[in-house]
Design a protein around this motif. Structure first.
Motif, PDB file in Angstrom:
ATOM      1  N   SER A 180       0.821  -1.231   0.000  1.00  0.00           N
ATOM      2  CA  SER A 180       0.000   0.000   0.000  1.00  0.00           C
ATOM      3  C   SER A 180       0.842   1.262   0.000  1.00  0.00           C
ATOM      4  CB  SER A 180      -0.957   0.009   1.201  1.00  0.00           C
ATOM      5  OG  SER A 180      -1.866  -1.054   1.137  1.00  0.00           O
ATOM      6  N   ASP A 203       2.273  -5.887  -2.321  1.00  0.00           N
ATOM      7  CA  ASP A 203       0.941  -5.681  -2.875  1.00  0.00           C
ATOM      8  C   ASP A 203       0.479  -4.230  -2.755  1.00  0.00           C
ATOM      9  OD1 ASP A 203       1.237  -6.779  -0.232  1.00  0.00           O
ATOM     10  OD2 ASP A 203      -0.923  -6.619   0.031  1.00  0.00           O
ATOM     11  N   VAL A 204      -0.493  -3.901  -3.624  1.00  0.00           N
ATOM     12  CA  VAL A 204      -1.142  -2.585  -3.682  1.00  0.00           C
ATOM     13  C   VAL A 204      -0.106  -1.495  -3.936  1.00  0.00           C
ATOM     14  CG1 VAL A 204      -2.905  -1.102  -2.669  1.00  0.00           C
ATOM     15  CG2 VAL A 204      -2.763  -3.489  -1.963  1.00  0.00           C
ATOM     16  N   ASN A 227      -0.244  -8.680  -4.871  1.00  0.00           N
ATOM     17  CA  ASN A 227      -1.566  -8.331  -5.389  1.00  0.00           C
ATOM     18  C   ASN A 227      -1.643  -6.858  -5.793  1.00  0.00           C
ATOM     19  OD1 ASN A 227      -2.308 -10.915  -4.630  1.00  0.00           O
ATOM     20  ND2 ASN A 227      -3.190 -10.272  -2.687  1.00  0.00           N
ATOM     21  N   GLU A 228      -2.541  -6.581  -6.743  1.00  0.00           N
ATOM     22  CA  GLU A 228      -2.910  -5.215  -7.120  1.00  0.00           C
ATOM     23  C   GLU A 228      -1.713  -4.383  -7.558  1.00  0.00           C
ATOM     24  OE1 GLU A 228      -6.054  -3.208  -4.908  1.00  0.00           O
ATOM     25  OE2 GLU A 228      -6.213  -4.975  -3.632  1.00  0.00           O
ATOM     26  N   ASN A 229      -1.018  -4.888  -8.554  1.00  0.00           N
ATOM     27  CA  ASN A 229      -0.010  -4.121  -9.274  1.00  0.00           C
ATOM     28  C   ASN A 229      -0.347  -4.216 -10.751  1.00  0.00           C
ATOM     29  OD1 ASN A 229       2.319  -3.096  -7.438  1.00  0.00           O
ATOM     30  ND2 ASN A 229       1.818  -5.112  -6.612  1.00  0.00           N
ATOM     31  N   ASP A 230       0.611  -3.975 -11.614  1.00  0.00           N
ATOM     32  CA  ASP A 230       0.379  -4.117 -13.046  1.00  0.00           C
ATOM     33  C   ASP A 230       1.471  -4.984 -13.653  1.00  0.00           C
ATOM     34  OD1 ASP A 230      -0.955  -3.791 -15.414  1.00  0.00           O
ATOM     35  OD2 ASP A 230      -0.028  -1.868 -15.904  1.00  0.00           O
ATOM     36  N   TYR A 252      -4.957  -9.604  -9.100  1.00  0.00           N
ATOM     37  CA  TYR A 252      -5.135  -8.288  -9.727  1.00  0.00           C
ATOM     38  C   TYR A 252      -3.852  -7.770 -10.366  1.00  0.00           C
ATOM     39  CZ  TYR A 252      -9.848  -7.700  -7.902  1.00  0.00           C
ATOM     40  OH  TYR A 252     -11.182  -7.838  -7.646  1.00  0.00           O
ATOM     41  N   ASN A 253      -3.334  -8.532 -11.307  1.00  0.00           N
ATOM     42  CA  ASN A 253      -2.247  -8.098 -12.154  1.00  0.00           C
ATOM     43  C   ASN A 253      -2.644  -8.398 -13.595  1.00  0.00           C
ATOM     44  OD1 ASN A 253       0.285  -7.152 -10.579  1.00  0.00           O
ATOM     45  ND2 ASN A 253      -0.445  -8.900  -9.385  1.00  0.00           N
ATOM     46  N   THR A 944      -9.672   0.886 -14.714  1.00  0.00           N
ATOM     47  CA  THR A 944     -10.678  -0.079 -14.239  1.00  0.00           C
ATOM     48  C   THR A 944     -11.916  -0.055 -15.116  1.00  0.00           C
ATOM     49  OG1 THR A 944     -11.531   1.581 -12.681  1.00  0.00           O
ATOM     50  CG2 THR A 944      -9.849   0.049 -11.865  1.00  0.00           C
TER      51      THR A 944
END
Length: 1022
Positions: A180, A203-204, A227-230, A252-253, A944
């Motif tokens: 985060s 993550d994040v 999680n939650e990167n690109d 979430y990649n 998104t």
């Protein structure tokens, strides 16, 4: 300069301490630590708990709160721990002088600024925890000098920049937590040197690139969470060599590839597998059953295919099984075998199989699942037949989500056994029968959603026992009877939607008990009577929809007390009298009182200042208002209430009307002849429009005396019937009967005839004939005959509530692309390819009609305008109020009196395009406080965008009407990016910034070609 300031600060603090801190003589090293702590305190700007107030000379600094000193060096600070102390300010660089410090922990405070790079001098440091602050800037690369570090925790800050590769020097590191933040760039391959690492949390963030294969060297790693990167590319095979892994989370990649067939061998200790929200594909490996410790498998939102392995049922520790939004199949009894085996998973709590290719009926083995199961979802799938009664065995359920399926039959009474149930969603199915009285037992339920089914009967009064209910939606069914007064005793705090039913009777006086309700929707029923004056008891009500009922009487003055009300729709009723004086003092942002019998002067304040936010059509006795409304001035007409005068007045008006109609007809034909002659003389390309005329008798017979059985729909200026008429051959046609009782009816006829006379295009509605005559009573009669569109309007394919003549069926992606291109092509023709540019002025879903092949045709040219040159009209709007279009689709400049333009049409098209692909109407009740469809989409674009598009476009059988295409997720994403970009470009606030329709056609065609080219390529390869 900075160095001299720092030296001066140290000297100043030394002098200050010698004066204020009368402690015994100490060593130089002791003074160094003391000065460092004093410096730290001096940069703390907030200390509401007074923790640092005791940091003074009354006690030795090793006894200060949060400070610990060493045993071998009792004057040297070894630990600074001030967690959760609500401190604010900046972290002093002087902490670098605490050279014996091995633990620095300042988590859960409000520190700002940067992490001082000087902390890299603390070579004895083994733990640094600055998590849960608001620190910014970059991570100091100097932390790599702290080679004894075991833990770095910088979670939940505002750190930017890249992860320093120098962290790879901290080879003793056990825990690295950077969750985060706003970190960017690649994961440094140097992290592969941290061979003692047990926990890696990245993550994040905004990390990009691929996961470095060097991480496979972390042989003792137990937890990896990014999680939650690109991140993109495939998961490195080397990661599967880490046999110690127990938590594997890459959700979430944009990762691709598949899971290895031997994953169960690679990760024998795996407890949590969380990889949802990627592009992973292939089948779920059978070997996953070897991960005997697995408690969570979350692979939702990928592209996994094939059946679900039955062997999963051997995972006796399994608690969460989340497989939604994939391409998993269950078509045969064998495919459903996994559900039988899941009965062995006695700890199962979550079963989410939504949005997969599940077919057939829900097996009865569902009733054998664990009573610990609290979440069950199979929504958005092809499951049909009835809900099995054994679902009542799952007494632990709190959520049942079975919406958007093909379920039929009644709701089983056994659901009443689920006493813990909080949310049930069975909407958008074909469920029949009545609402079971057993629902009265569900006293914990807060969300009750049964809309868009075939439910009949009354709303059960016993439902009043559902005292926890916050939101209920029973709309779009066939419910009858009155609204039970008991329903008004709920603790409803969100919404009640009973629209599109056959409810009758008055609005209960007990409506005042809904003190916390935010939205009441009762549209499209047979409700009658007056609105109770007690309605102002709904103290926080924000949206009230009573349209299309049979309410009458005047509005209660108590309306003005509803200070939270923002949306009010009373249209298509029989309300009368004057509007309450206080209505312009309310916070209304949208008001529709059209087609009632309101009278008197329209206010000029509040919502009435915004012409795009109100609709007052169909109230002939309203007057005044702001000038843009173009209503009649008050006091110029004489009213009478003597009943004996009405017959005389009616006769007089009939004579005057007949004479006016005759004059208008003469003028119309004279003007048409004059214009045609002038046009032919001016240009050899002028279009001729010769039609076979039809009579009133022809239309009367063709519609079977305007039978209700042939009624297709009603519009603002007329009624449309289906008919069979003979032209060259017997043809099914649509006949639009103009309502000449409305002031704009005749103008609409003239405008529409003139527009359609000049245009010919495959995507424009084709007019076959017209009629200007009198009916059997000698009253003026005007009608237009069009080609019939068997698939109705686009509105009925986008919104279930608008679809009443057939079961609702959503449009697929390819169909929506085709329709969007068809409409854009039609507008491009109107704007640029005719003899004279034409502006449609009322583009919306109900004016886009679909033929038998689902080809879109733009219709209803009653508000059209001809442009001699840009912004110069030679025809006039057909609406008496001056509103050029429909609320939600009108460009903002029209509300300020601007003339119609092709840019105005572009705006309407932009809104329509966003509506087509999001499935959300621009007048949706959620759009309050300045929010709009465009702003909703802008907030999600582009990152998104997949979250705001209509998910029904991926899960529909409608594709077979114009091709059966399946597309790669990335190509879908790129296609939708182009579509949404066009929609936003067309609907910009300033006209000059809007995208021209010619460019829109090119963009959309290009996006569609790429989509289909990928599809055709893979068909050939396969």
């Amino acid at each position: 300069m900075e160095a001299s300031r720092y030296i001066f600060l140290v000297i100043y603090l030394h002098i200050l301490c010698s004066i204020l801190l009368p402690v015994p003589a100490t060593s130089a090293s002791n003074e160094t630590d003391l000065l460092a702590l004093v410096s730290f305190k001096s940069l703390v700007s907030g200390d509401p708990l007074k923790i640092l107030s005791s940091w003074n000379g009354s006690v030795h600094h090793c006894l200060w709160p949060g400070i610990k000193c060493g045993r071998r060096h009792p004057d040297r600070v070894t630990s600074l721990i001030l967690n959760s102390s609500r401190l604010s300010g900046q972290i002093s660089p002087a902490l670098s002088n605490l050279t014996f410090l091995y633990e620095l922990s300042l988590s859960d405070n409000q520190f700002t600024g940067i992490i001082p790079e000087e902390l890299g001098k603390l070579v004895r440091l083994s733990s640094i925890d600055l998590s849960h602050n608001t620190l910014g800037g970059h991570m100091p690369p100097t932390l790599g000098n702290c080679t004894r570090l075991l833990t770095i925790n910088l979670r939940k800050n505002n750190l930017q920049g890249m992860i320093p590769s120098s962290l790879g020097l901290c080879t003793d590191l056990v825990n690295l937590v950077l969750t985060s933040n706003n970190l960017v760039g690649n994961i440094p391959p140097d992290l592969g040197n941290l061979t003692s690492l047990l926990l890696l949390r990245l993550d994040v963030n905004n990390l990009t690139g691929s996961i470095p294969s060097s991480l496979g060297q972390l042989h003792v790693l137990q937890t990896i969470c990014v999680n939650e990167n690109d991140l993109s590319g495939e998961i490195p095979p080397s990661l599967y060599n880490i046999s110690s892994m127990d938590i594997f989370q890459l959700a979430y990649n944009s990762l691709q590839g598949s899971l290895p067939s031997d994953i169960g061998v690679s990760f024998p200790n795996l407890v949590s597998l969380v990889i949802f929200g990627n592009y992973l594909q292939g089948q779920i490996p059978e070997s996953i059953s070897n991960c005997s410790y697995l408690s969570s498998i979350e692979i939702a939102s990928n592209k996994f295919t094939g059946p679900i392995p039955a062997s999963i049922g051997s995972l006796q520790n399994l608690e969460i099984l989340a497989f939604s939004n994939n391409l998993l199949e269950a078509k045969t009894t064998r495919d459903w075998g996994f559900l039988d085996q899941l009965s062995n998973c006695t700890e199962l709590q979550v079963l989410d199989l939504a949005q997969n290719q599940l077919q057939g009926m829900i097996p009865n083995s569902i009733g054998n699942l664990s009573t610990s199961l609290y979440f069950f979802s199979m929504r958005y799938s092809g499951i049909s037949e009835s809900i099995p009664a054994v679902i009542g065995n799952l007494v632990g359920l709190t959520r049942i989500l079975l919406d958007n399926m093909l379920l039929s039959g009644p709701i089983p009474q056994e659901i009443g056994n689920l006493l813990r149930l909080e949310i049930i969603d069975l909407s958008l199915n074909s469920i029949s029968g009545e609402i079971p009285s057993m629902f009265r037992n569900l006293t914990r339920i807060s969300g009750f959603f049964l809309q868009s089914n075939d439910l009949k009967g009354n709303i059960p009064e016993q439902m009043s026992r559902m005292q926890s209910l916050q939101s209920v939606n029973l709309s779009d069914n066939k419910l009858v009877g009155t609204i039970p007064k008991e329903i008004m005793s709920y603790s409803l705090s969100m919404a009640i939607d009973l629209s599109h039913n056959h409810l009758s009777g008055p609005l209960p006086l007990e409506i005042s008990k809904l003190k916390n309700i935010q939205s009441i929707i009762l549209s499209n029923n047979n409700l009658s009577g007056e609105i109770p004056s007690t309605i102002d008891g709904c103290e926080v009500l924000q949206a009230l929809y009573l349209d299309r009922n049979m309410f009458d009487g005047s509005l209660p003055s108590s309306f003005g007390n509803m200070r939270s009300l923002q949306v009010l729709d009373l249209s298509h009723n029989s309300f009368s009298g004057e509007l309450p004086h206080s209505i312009d003092q309310m916070k209304l942002q949208f008001l529709n009182i059209s087609f009632n019998n309101f009278e008197g002067e329209l206010p000029k304040g509040g919502v009435f200042l915004n012409i795009t936010a109100i609709d007052v059509r169909g109230n002939p006795d309203l007057c005044g208002g702001i000038s843009q409304m173009k209503l009649q001035r008050c006091g110029i007409h004489v009213q009478t209430h003597k009943k004996g005068y009405w017959r005389t007045i009616a006769i007089a008006f009939s004579i005057i009307g007949a004479f006016a109609s005759l004059c208008m007809a003469i003028c119309f034909f004279a003007c048409r002849y004059s214009k045609r002659s002038h046009s032919n003389a001016k240009s050899s390309h002028a279009l001729k429009f010769e039609l076979k005329r039809v009579s009133y008798n022809d239309i009367f017979k063709a519609t079977d005396g305007f039978s209700q059985a042939n009624l297709v729909g009603r519009g603002a200026f007329g009624t449309v019937y289906k008919a069979t008429m003979s032209f060259e051959t017997p043809t099914v046609v649509a006949v639009k009967i103009l309502d000449l009782q409305k002031q704009a009816g005749s103008k609409t006829f003239v405008t529409e005839c003139e527009a359609l006379r000049n245009i010919r295009h495959r995507n424009l509605i084709k007019v076959l004939s017209s009629c200007s005559s009198t009916d059997h009573n000698g009253i003026d009669f005007k009608a237009l005959v069009f080609e019939f569109m068997p698939n109705g309007s686009l509105e009925t394919w986008l919104h279930p509530t608008a679809c009443t003549a057939r079961p609702f069926e959503a449009l697929g992606l390819t169909q929506r692309m085709d329709i969007a291109i068809d409409v854009a092509t039609a507008l491009d023709y109107l704007h640029h390819h005719g003899a004279v540019p034409i502006v449609h002025c009322d583009l919306k879903p109900s004016n886009v009609l679909l033929d038998g092949e689902m080809v879109a045709h733009v219709g209803d040219f009653g508000l059209a305008k001809f442009l001699v040159q840009q912004d110069t009209m030679i025809s006039h709007s057909a609406t008496s109020t001056g509103i050029k279009g429909t609320i939600g689709y009108i460009p903002p400049e029209y509300g300020m009196g601007a003339q119609a333009s092709v840019q105005g049409d572009a705006y309407s098209y932009g809104v329509l395009l966003l509506e087509i692909f999001t499935g959300v109407s621009p007048t949706d009740e959620k759009f309050v406080d300045g929010m709009s469809l465009q702003k909703l989409v802008e907030m999600s674009f582009p990152e998104t965008v997949m979250e705001i598009v209509d998910h029904k476009l991926f899960f529909t059988n409608g594709q077979n009407k114009k091709g059966n295409h399946t597309h790669d997720r990335d190509n879908i994403y790129q296609c939708l990016l182009t579509v949404i970009r066009c929609g936003l470009g067309c609907s910009r606030e300033l006209p000059r910034e809007r995208t021209d329709m010619h460019d829109v056609v090119k963009e959309l065609n290009s996006a569609k070609e790429k989509l289909l080219r990928w599809d055709n390529h893979h068909v050939m390869v396969d």
